[in-house]
Design a protein around this motif. Structure first.
Motif, mmCIF file in Angstrom:
data_model
loop_
_atom_site.group_PDB
_atom_site.id
_atom_site.type_symbol
_atom_site.label_atom_id
_atom_site.label_comp_id
_atom_site.label_asym_id
_atom_site.label_seq_id
_atom_site.Cartn_x
_atom_site.Cartn_y
_atom_site.Cartn_z
ATOM 1 N N SER A 189 61.220 29.472 40.234
ATOM 2 C CA SER A 189 62.171 29.908 39.734
ATOM 3 C C SER A 189 61.912 31.619 40.039
ATOM 4 O O SER A 189 61.064 32.663 39.528
ATOM 5 N N TYR A 190 62.867 31.711 41.448
ATOM 6 C CA TYR A 190 62.777 33.383 41.164
ATOM 7 C C TYR A 190 63.309 34.342 39.533
ATOM 8 O O TYR A 190 63.428 35.510 39.955
ATOM 9 N N ARG A 191 63.768 33.862 38.719
ATOM 10 C CA ARG A 191 63.703 34.448 37.645
ATOM 11 C C ARG A 191 63.189 34.818 36.991
ATOM 12 O O ARG A 191 63.400 35.187 36.145
ATOM 13 N N ASP A 192 62.525 33.622 36.736
ATOM 14 C CA ASP A 192 60.647 34.286 36.147
ATOM 15 C C ASP A 192 59.942 34.661 37.151
ATOM 16 O O ASP A 192 60.887 35.449 37.917
ATOM 17 N N ASP A 193 59.230 35.276 36.312
ATOM 18 C CA ASP A 193 58.365 35.740 36.717
ATOM 19 C C ASP A 193 57.109 34.687 37.793
ATOM 20 O O ASP A 193 55.912 34.455 37.738
ATOM 21 N N TRP A 194 57.781 34.241 39.194
ATOM 22 C CA TRP A 194 57.495 34.406 40.193
ATOM 23 C C TRP A 194 56.021 34.508 40.814
ATOM 24 O O TRP A 194 55.611 33.760 41.488
ATOM 25 N N SER A 195 55.767 35.225 40.706
ATOM 26 C CA SER A 195 54.253 36.347 41.931
ATOM 27 C C SER A 195 53.083 35.999 40.638
ATOM 28 O O SER A 195 51.967 35.215 41.201
ATOM 29 N N ALA A 196 53.270 36.053 39.027
ATOM 30 C CA ALA A 196 52.136 35.774 38.610
ATOM 31 C C ALA A 196 52.417 33.871 38.306
ATOM 32 O O ALA A 196 51.053 33.324 38.683
ATOM 33 N N ALA A 197 53.072 32.828 38.550
ATOM 34 C CA ALA A 197 53.045 31.745 38.914
ATOM 35 C C ALA A 197 52.362 31.449 40.574
ATOM 36 O O ALA A 197 51.378 30.480 40.311
ATOM 37 N N ILE A 198 52.761 32.085 40.930
ATOM 38 C CA ILE A 198 51.795 31.896 42.777
ATOM 39 C C ILE A 198 50.650 32.545 42.245
ATOM 40 O O ILE A 198 49.540 31.201 43.156
ATOM 41 N N ALA A 199 50.516 33.129 42.003
ATOM 42 C CA ALA A 199 48.971 33.748 41.861
ATOM 43 C C ALA A 199 47.989 33.254 41.342
ATOM 44 O O ALA A 199 46.843 32.461 41.097
ATOM 45 N N ASP A 200 48.658 32.002 39.517
ATOM 46 C CA ASP A 200 47.839 31.319 38.924
ATOM 47 C C ASP A 200 47.646 29.514 40.161
ATOM 48 O O ASP A 200 46.490 29.266 40.621
ATOM 49 N N PHE A 201 48.816 29.659 41.053
ATOM 50 C CA PHE A 201 48.208 28.474 41.777
ATOM 51 C C PHE A 201 47.159 28.184 42.706
ATOM 52 O O PHE A 201 46.831 27.779 43.093
ATOM 53 N N THR A 202 47.212 29.943 43.360
ATOM 54 C CA THR A 202 46.343 29.888 44.101
ATOM 55 C C THR A 202 45.021 30.038 43.836
ATOM 56 O O THR A 202 44.739 30.217 44.828
ATOM 57 N N GLY A 203 45.396 31.079 43.647
ATOM 58 C CA GLY A 203 43.629 31.152 42.832
ATOM 59 C C GLY A 203 43.638 32.958 44.100
ATOM 60 O O GLY A 203 42.320 33.117 44.003
ATOM 61 N N ARG A 204 44.216 32.994 44.666
ATOM 62 C CA ARG A 204 43.301 33.992 45.954
ATOM 63 C C ARG A 204 44.919 34.668 46.761
ATOM 64 O O ARG A 204 44.621 35.218 47.406
#
Length: 322
Positions: A189-204
């Motif tokens: 959700s873009y209503r949440d901290d999407w950048s942190a979620a993406i960082a956790d998912f990709t690691g890079r």
């Protein structure tokens, strides 16, 4: 013919159904009897007065349509009156007929009904041309914002066909489920901290980002890029001015590109349309990509269609049917 006209910029209520002169196809053009016209975010921008048509283009809103050939202009081969077609437009789609350069007209994909086909070409041309521009490749990670809209619904599936890991943002549980159903490996959700979620998912970080927000997401998007990452901005829903940390880009060898399809020269658009027909239409025919869900309105209900798109509640594509 009947067409939607705008006397002055404003809300959806300024869209009026009027009688206007029929377009006449010139040399190198085709006249299309419109069966369905796609409704896009750019149409909303034109209606409020911030996205005018390029010089020489029709002032009538509408960037894509499906229909049948109504007349063939001089110097055009390969088409006959009555042939089904889809067209990429610089304007003129919200009407019963539109004249189009022949290079921007192709036959619809096999197995797709002509109404549905009216919402395929503009999104495919946008995504494919930008994926080609930045070289989205097998094994890379791809992020698209607005994954439940017309652009996003296609981009998720096309990036998966290229072998990418796909991340999509959207605004509601229903839309996030839609993104996952299309193949998104992560929907956030873009209503949440999407950048942190993406960082956790990709690691890079992310290799390629397709962004429709512009200024609002510029800092977060560039922070989310992996080394050698590429950000492509195709819309300005979040504004046009923001600060850019060039040091961040330099240290990671990243790039930021902004592109628009509508104002390109006819020759460029013809090449993009041919590329879509060659590469994407077989994917539709084989069922490897499926058309987005549709909401259909009559041409006279264009104001309702715009209100629906502006509401943020729509999933997939909106079509106008003359």
């Amino acid at each position: 013919m009947r067409a939607i006209t705008v006397d002055q910029p404003g809300g959806p209520e300024v869209l009026q159904l009027d009688e206007v002169a029929d377009p006449v196809p010139g040399p190198g053009e085709l006249l299309v009897e419109v069966v369905a016209a796609g409704v896009n975010r750019a149409d909303l921008q034109q209606r409020i007065g911030v996205y005018p048509p390029p010089p020489g283009a029709s002032g009538i809103i509408g960037l894509e349509c499906s229909g049948r050939i109504a007349a063939v202009g001089g110097e055009v081969d390969g088409w006959q009156v009555g042939d089904p077609c889809v067209a990429l437009l610089a304007g003129g789609g919200y009407a019963e007929r539109v004249a189009v350069p022949a290079g921007q007209v192709v036959r619809p994909p096999d197995g797709i009904d002509l109404v549905t086909a009216g919402g395929l070409l503009e999104v495919a041309a946008t995504v494919v041309s930008n994926a080609d521009l930045v070289g989205l490749d097998d094994g890379e990670t791809f992020l698209v914002h607005g994954g439940a809209g017309g652009i996003g619904s296609f981009a998720i599936q096309y990036a998966k066909q290229l072998g990418a890991t796909v991340i999509a943002t959207a605004g509601s549980p229903k839309k996030l489920d839609h993104c996952r159903a299309l193949g998104a490996d992560l929907a956030v959700s873009y209503r949440d901290d999407w950048s942190a979620a993406i960082a956790d998912f990709t690691g890079r970080g992310v290799d390629v980002i397709l962004d429709n927000m512009g200024a609002k997401y510029l800092d977060a998007n560039t922070a989310a890029l992996a080394p050698d990452g590429r950000l492509v901005i195709i819309g300005l829903q979040g504004g046009s001015r923001a600060e850019l940390d060039l040091g961040r880009l330099l240290s990671r060898r990243c790039s930021v590109t902004a592109t628009s399809l509508r104002g390109r020269p006819v020759e460029q658009k013809a090449a993009i349309v041919a590329r879509v027909a060659d590469t994407v239409w077989p994917m539709y025919a084989a069922g490897r990509i499926r058309a987005a869900p549709e909401t259909r309105f009559g041409l006279a209900d264009a104001a309702q269609a715009h209100s629906r798109l502006e509401s943020g509640e729509n999933v997939g594509k909106i079509l106008l049917l003359p």
